[in-house]
Design an enzyme around this catalytic site. Sequence first.
Site, PDB file in Angstrom:
ATOM      1  N   GLU A 198     167.422  56.306 128.399  1.00 21.37           N
ATOM      2  CA  GLU A 198     168.095  57.368 127.667  1.00 21.37           C
ATOM      3  C   GLU A 198     169.279  56.756 126.931  1.00 21.37           C
ATOM      4  O   GLU A 198     169.630  55.588 127.183  1.00 21.37           O
ATOM      5  CB  GLU A 198     168.559  58.465 128.629  1.00 21.37           C
ATOM      6  CG  GLU A 198     167.415  59.118 129.380  1.00 21.37           C
ATOM      7  CD  GLU A 198     167.853  60.182 130.373  1.00 21.37           C
ATOM      8  OE1 GLU A 198     166.978  60.760 131.035  1.00 21.37           O
ATOM      9  OE2 GLU A 198     169.083  60.422 130.481  1.00 21.37           O
ATOM     10  N   SER A 251     169.629  50.043 131.784  1.00 19.37           N
ATOM     11  CA  SER A 251     169.457  49.255 133.003  1.00 19.37           C
ATOM     12  C   SER A 251     169.754  50.089 134.249  1.00 19.37           C
ATOM     13  O   SER A 251     169.184  49.864 135.310  1.00 19.37           O
ATOM     14  CB  SER A 251     170.373  48.027 132.968  1.00 19.37           C
ATOM     15  OG  SER A 251     170.033  47.173 131.892  1.00 19.37           O
ATOM     16  N   HIS A 300     161.924  24.035 110.671  1.00 17.10           N
ATOM     17  CA  HIS A 300     161.365  24.512 109.407  1.00 17.10           C
ATOM     18  C   HIS A 300     162.390  24.514 108.275  1.00 17.10           C
ATOM     19  O   HIS A 300     162.028  24.732 107.110  1.00 17.10           O
ATOM     20  CB  HIS A 300     160.804  25.929 109.568  1.00 17.10           C
ATOM     21  CG  HIS A 300     159.449  25.988 110.179  1.00 17.10           C
ATOM     22  ND1 HIS A 300     159.214  25.745 111.515  1.00 17.10           N
ATOM     23  CD2 HIS A 300     158.241  26.291 109.628  1.00 17.10           C
ATOM     24  CE1 HIS A 300     157.918  25.901 111.765  1.00 17.10           C
ATOM     25  NE2 HIS A 300     157.303  26.216 110.645  1.00 17.10           N
ATOM     26  N   GLU A 332     162.148  45.098 129.819  1.00 16.41           N
ATOM     27  CA  GLU A 332     161.682  44.863 131.195  1.00 16.41           C
ATOM     28  C   GLU A 332     162.799  44.353 132.101  1.00 16.41           C
ATOM     29  O   GLU A 332     162.555  43.607 133.053  1.00 16.41           O
ATOM     30  CB  GLU A 332     160.503  43.874 131.216  1.00 16.41           C
ATOM     31  CG  GLU A 332     159.310  44.293 130.400  1.00 16.41           C
ATOM     32  CD  GLU A 332     158.560  45.488 130.971  1.00 16.41           C
ATOM     33  OE1 GLU A 332     158.978  46.004 132.023  1.00 16.41           O
ATOM     34  OE2 GLU A 332     157.577  45.898 130.353  1.00 16.41           O
ATOM     35  N   THR A 356     167.089  43.261 131.478  1.00 14.53           N
ATOM     36  CA  THR A 356     167.791  42.201 130.759  1.00 14.53           C
ATOM     37  C   THR A 356     167.959  40.949 131.626  1.00 14.53           C
ATOM     38  O   THR A 356     167.794  40.989 132.848  1.00 14.53           O
ATOM     39  CB  THR A 356     169.188  42.687 130.336  1.00 14.53           C
ATOM     40  OG1 THR A 356     169.963  42.954 131.531  1.00 14.53           O
ATOM     41  CG2 THR A 356     169.109  43.946 129.493  1.00 14.53           C
ATOM     42  N   ALA A 386     171.432  55.770 129.729  1.00 12.16           N
ATOM     43  CA  ALA A 386     170.788  55.250 130.943  1.00 12.16           C
ATOM     44  C   ALA A 386     169.734  54.239 130.538  1.00 12.16           C
ATOM     45  O   ALA A 386     168.638  54.610 130.107  1.00 12.16           O
ATOM     46  CB  ALA A 386     170.166  56.382 131.753  1.00 12.16           C
TER      47      ALA A 386
END
Length: 426
Positions: free
Chosen positions: A147, A152, A380, A405, A407, A150
């Site tokens: 949320e 972690s 690169h 998933e 931190t 909300a």
Amino acid sequence: MTSSASPASEPAAEIWEPQPPALLPPWHTPEREALQEQARRFAIDEVLPVADELDPQKGEIPASLLTGMAERGWFGITVPAEQGGLGLGVFEYCMVSEELARAWMSTASILARSQGLGTAVLDADRRHELMRRSARGDWIGAIALSEPDAGSDLAGVSTRAVLDGEEWVVTGHKRWCGNAKAADFIQVLVRERDPEPGESRSTGLVNLLLEKERGEFPAGLTGHPIDKIGYHGFLTWDLTFDGVRIPRGNVIDEARAAQEESAEEGEAAEQAGFAEAQKFLNTARVHTAARAVGLARAALEDSIRYLQERVQFGHPIADFQALRFNIAEMASQIEQSRAFYRQVAHLLDLGLPVAKEASMVKLEATEMSIRVTNQAMQLHGGNGYTTERQVERHWRDARLTTIFEGTSEIQKRIISDRLLPRSPLS
């Protein structure tokens, strides 16, 4: 008269071609080797061209790719064979996901929205039917956990569910819900009641199963896509629940569903249920590690090709020792993380407790992926800082792996809490 050698007489430079990661003992089986080769060919031949076309447009995974993955059984890699799945383990799930992430991380991620997700209802017949649908690839979902206040700290979830007869009425605000509109269902974390004094802050939280049509939102649910810098392939949504109605029986309970499947009773069944719920969390972390390895590997393979193509000072820059050493360091870091995730996946398949190790491999592999893709951008040069090369996609997607998933900071907390006791002052 002396003649100089013509360019045609000079030996042709050996052009490196990428090979699939070695499956050596103790991991090798003929079945795994065949599955890995199947996933590799699908990723390179079918996923990569689509990713190169659609990712710059922030496009979604087309139905053709979903169908291709479903035909190969990959939405049910870990679903038991008796319920229509392949009946394989976390090892194979992660192995296929690494190959897919090498081409487009979103195709590896969509696999996590199946594998039995959204099936842990308490009605056994319905649970088994949903498992079969999941394995077929026609029960692909989304998870609404976070949320605005909300993330972690999921114990801080405030989205409210109130029973009204035989339905839950859900009101609240969810954020970071990937694949929400395209999904067959959304698994929503809600608060049924506030905790009493002395109870855990997570008391009163319930997972509800919101069934829906693909490409539509049900009555009471609205949302808008979040404009991300990467992780394209499916949209990520900010959702508002305004009186959304969900049948009373649509409660997801991994632990209780596992107890229902267990022939054991009492405390042993409760332990089996808890272990099943814990395995789900640990599997998600190892799966993220595998995706991170796939991204880093893509950056490495693209860099090796680029160093052979790019000529400066009369030489391919692949001849320059400093750049060769960069490649050696990148490859070593990738191999280390791959070995680690394979080990933890194997332990998960054995049913061993690996909460600490799952957090460790998620932390190590995702941070490695940032380092390796960043170094690939440097190799690169200016060309890496354009959308003309794939390396910028790998770099953008790798940056997310340390955030979703759980931190890196959350993983460090999990690891340290299992290693270092806190003092009474904490």
